[in-house]
Write an enzyme that holds these catalytic residues in place. Structure first.
Site, mmCIF file in Angstrom:
data_model
loop_
_atom_site.group_PDB
_atom_site.id
_atom_site.type_symbol
_atom_site.label_atom_id
_atom_site.label_comp_id
_atom_site.label_asym_id
_atom_site.label_seq_id
_atom_site.Cartn_x
_atom_site.Cartn_y
_atom_site.Cartn_z
ATOM 1 N N ALA A 61 3.351 -5.609 3.571
ATOM 2 C CA ALA A 61 4.373 -4.996 4.452
ATOM 3 C C ALA A 61 3.681 -4.419 5.684
ATOM 4 O O ALA A 61 2.536 -3.969 5.603
ATOM 5 C CB ALA A 61 5.093 -3.887 3.691
ATOM 6 N N GLY A 100 2.862 -7.330 -0.394
ATOM 7 C CA GLY A 100 3.832 -8.385 -0.095
ATOM 8 C C GLY A 100 3.157 -9.694 0.284
ATOM 9 O O GLY A 100 3.744 -10.768 0.107
ATOM 10 N N GLU A 103 2.555 -11.272 -2.921
ATOM 11 C CA GLU A 103 3.867 -11.667 -3.465
ATOM 12 C C GLU A 103 4.368 -12.948 -2.776
ATOM 13 O O GLU A 103 4.957 -13.822 -3.417
ATOM 14 C CB GLU A 103 4.868 -10.523 -3.307
ATOM 15 C CG GLU A 103 4.514 -9.333 -4.196
ATOM 16 C CD GLU A 103 5.493 -8.184 -4.078
ATOM 17 O OE1 GLU A 103 5.620 -7.650 -2.964
ATOM 18 O OE2 GLU A 103 6.140 -7.843 -5.088
ATOM 19 N N GLU A 123 0.308 -1.566 -4.028
ATOM 20 C CA GLU A 123 1.480 -0.715 -3.805
ATOM 21 C C GLU A 123 1.357 0.641 -4.497
ATOM 22 O O GLU A 123 1.787 1.665 -3.968
ATOM 23 C CB GLU A 123 2.756 -1.428 -4.298
ATOM 24 C CG GLU A 123 3.286 -2.501 -3.359
ATOM 25 C CD GLU A 123 2.671 -3.873 -3.596
ATOM 26 O OE1 GLU A 123 1.587 -3.968 -4.199
ATOM 27 O OE2 GLU A 123 3.297 -4.862 -3.162
HETATM 28 C C1 LIG Z 1 9.272 -5.286 -0.405
HETATM 29 C C2 LIG Z 1 7.967 -4.556 -0.232
HETATM 30 C C3 LIG Z 1 6.846 -5.457 0.098
HETATM 31 C C4 LIG Z 1 5.600 -5.139 0.115
HETATM 32 C C5 LIG Z 1 4.967 -3.824 -0.130
HETATM 33 C C6 LIG Z 1 3.607 -3.795 0.532
HETATM 34 O O1 LIG Z 1 3.112 -4.824 0.957
HETATM 35 S S1 LIG Z 1 2.874 -2.292 0.667
HETATM 36 C C7 LIG Z 1 1.494 -2.609 1.754
HETATM 37 C C8 LIG Z 1 0.417 -3.277 1.010
HETATM 38 N N1 LIG Z 1 -0.733 -3.465 1.845
HETATM 39 C C9 LIG Z 1 -1.675 -2.551 1.927
HETATM 40 O O2 LIG Z 1 -1.625 -1.484 1.341
HETATM 41 C C10 LIG Z 1 -2.869 -2.958 2.782
HETATM 42 C C11 LIG Z 1 -3.440 -1.760 3.467
HETATM 43 N N2 LIG Z 1 -4.610 -2.140 4.257
HETATM 44 C C12 LIG Z 1 -5.832 -2.240 3.700
HETATM 45 O O3 LIG Z 1 -6.080 -2.121 2.513
HETATM 46 C C13 LIG Z 1 -6.928 -2.523 4.670
HETATM 47 O O4 LIG Z 1 -6.525 -2.130 5.963
HETATM 48 C C14 LIG Z 1 -7.365 -4.013 4.715
HETATM 49 C C15 LIG Z 1 -6.208 -4.962 4.991
HETATM 50 C C16 LIG Z 1 -8.045 -4.372 3.376
HETATM 51 C C17 LIG Z 1 -8.411 -4.199 5.847
HETATM 52 O O5 LIG Z 1 -9.432 -3.271 5.644
HETATM 53 P P1 LIG Z 1 -10.599 -3.101 6.739
HETATM 54 O O6 LIG Z 1 -11.489 -2.009 6.235
HETATM 55 O O7 LIG Z 1 -11.204 -4.422 7.021
HETATM 56 O O8 LIG Z 1 -9.878 -2.659 8.079
HETATM 57 P P2 LIG Z 1 -8.953 -1.400 8.399
HETATM 58 O O9 LIG Z 1 -8.491 -0.688 7.170
HETATM 59 O O10 LIG Z 1 -9.651 -0.591 9.436
HETATM 60 O O11 LIG Z 1 -7.681 -2.107 9.037
HETATM 61 C C18 LIG Z 1 -7.833 -2.909 10.211
HETATM 62 C C19 LIG Z 1 -6.568 -2.816 11.014
HETATM 63 O O12 LIG Z 1 -5.512 -3.429 10.257
HETATM 64 C C20 LIG Z 1 -4.401 -2.528 10.215
HETATM 65 N N3 LIG Z 1 -3.643 -2.799 8.996
HETATM 66 C C21 LIG Z 1 -4.117 -2.874 7.754
HETATM 67 N N4 LIG Z 1 -3.138 -3.134 6.888
HETATM 68 C C22 LIG Z 1 -2.000 -3.202 7.615
HETATM 69 C C23 LIG Z 1 -0.635 -3.443 7.279
HETATM 70 N N5 LIG Z 1 -0.231 -3.664 6.010
HETATM 71 N N6 LIG Z 1 0.275 -3.455 8.274
HETATM 72 C C24 LIG Z 1 -0.099 -3.248 9.564
HETATM 73 N N7 LIG Z 1 -1.390 -3.019 9.942
HETATM 74 C C25 LIG Z 1 -2.310 -2.993 8.967
HETATM 75 C C26 LIG Z 1 -5.044 -1.162 10.227
HETATM 76 O O13 LIG Z 1 -4.099 -0.188 10.586
HETATM 77 C C27 LIG Z 1 -6.123 -1.380 11.264
HETATM 78 O O14 LIG Z 1 -5.502 -1.341 12.546
HETATM 79 P P3 LIG Z 1 -6.262 -0.702 13.779
HETATM 80 O O15 LIG Z 1 -5.290 -0.842 14.913
HETATM 81 O O16 LIG Z 1 -7.523 -1.518 13.961
HETATM 82 O O17 LIG Z 1 -6.557 0.714 13.407
#
Ligand SMILES: CC/C=C\CC(=O)SCCNC(=O)CCNC(=O)[C@H](O)C(C)(C)COP(=O)(O)OP(=O)(O)OC[C@H]1O[C@@H](n2cnc3c(N)ncnc32)[C@H](O)[C@@H]1OP(=O)(O)O
Length: 188
Positions: A61, A100, A103, A123
């Protein structure tokens, strides 16, 4: 959004485009709906591959939309439509398939992963449970004990563990999209 191209003659390639992690924003979900419709209505397309741009499948998401009014097509019917597709759909997983994003991949008929990819349902770390049927599709695929472990801990698994658990069908060290297109041609 999502870009649609036709590759290798008969494979529809859908590329998720939403930097930095191709999260499932309203525009990406609409893009998937539109490109799926296009691929399914094209007689020359026999199978599909879904991938993400810039070597990342999907981070789940879009956290930038949390707390905003819901818009665009909901994720659950979208994934169901992929699963119900009469043409086989292969997920090409590079970088991450989280929440997601996993998923979405679980709704595809096959999953090919790059060896360096990470997969998981994090999640629970946000106080949520997988709400787009990952809590049903994952246990069906790998059994209840292994699925419960992943869902309740939110831990990420490597591609090697994902292969051993049965989450993915194939792991490659090379181009995941190329491997997925080859796979898609073989199951069409
Ligand atoms: C019906 C419901 C459906 C679904 C529920 C869900 O999907 S809940 C969300 C599940 N996803 C997460 O929790 C992922 C969270 N992100 C992470 O674990 C890490 O960011 C990731 C993807 C492993 C990357 O890690 P890394 O250390 O390489 O980088 P960093 O954390 O600094 O992130 C880099 C930039 O990406 C942005 N970002 C990460 N995840 C998301 C996201 N889900 N949506 C939008 N943006 C995301 C993060 O903010 C960083 O952005 P920046 O502008 O560079 O600060």
């Amino acid at each position: 959004m999502a870009q649609y191209t036709r590759v290798a003659g008969s494979v529809g390639l859908i590329t998720l485009q939403n930097p930095p992690v191709n999260a499932l924003s309203a525009m990406v979900r609409q893009g998937i709906v539109d490109t799926m419709e296009r691929a399914l209505s094209a007689p020359e397309v026999k199978s599909l591959v879904i991938c993400g741009q810039k070597e990342t499948f999907c981070g789940g998401a879009d956290i930038r939309e949390f707390g905003t009014k819901m818009s665009g097509p909901p994720l659950i019917p979208l994934i169901h439509a992929i699963e119900a597709s009469t043409k086989p759909v292969v997920a090409a997983i590079e970088g991450v398939a989280l929440g997601g994003g996993l998923e979405l991949a679980l709704g595809c008929h096959y999953r090919i992963s790059h060896s360096k990819a990470k997969l998981g349902l994090p999640e629970v770390t946000l106080g949520l449970l997988p709400a787009a049927a990952g809590s049903q599709r994952l246990p069906r695929l790998i059994g209840v004990p292994a699925a419960l472990d992943l869902i309740t801990t939110g831990r990420h698994v490597t591609a090697a563990e994902a292969l051993q658990l049965g989450i993915v069908d194939q792991v490659t060290d090379h181009s995941t999209v190329d491997a997925a297109v080859k796979f898609a041609l073989s199951v069409a």
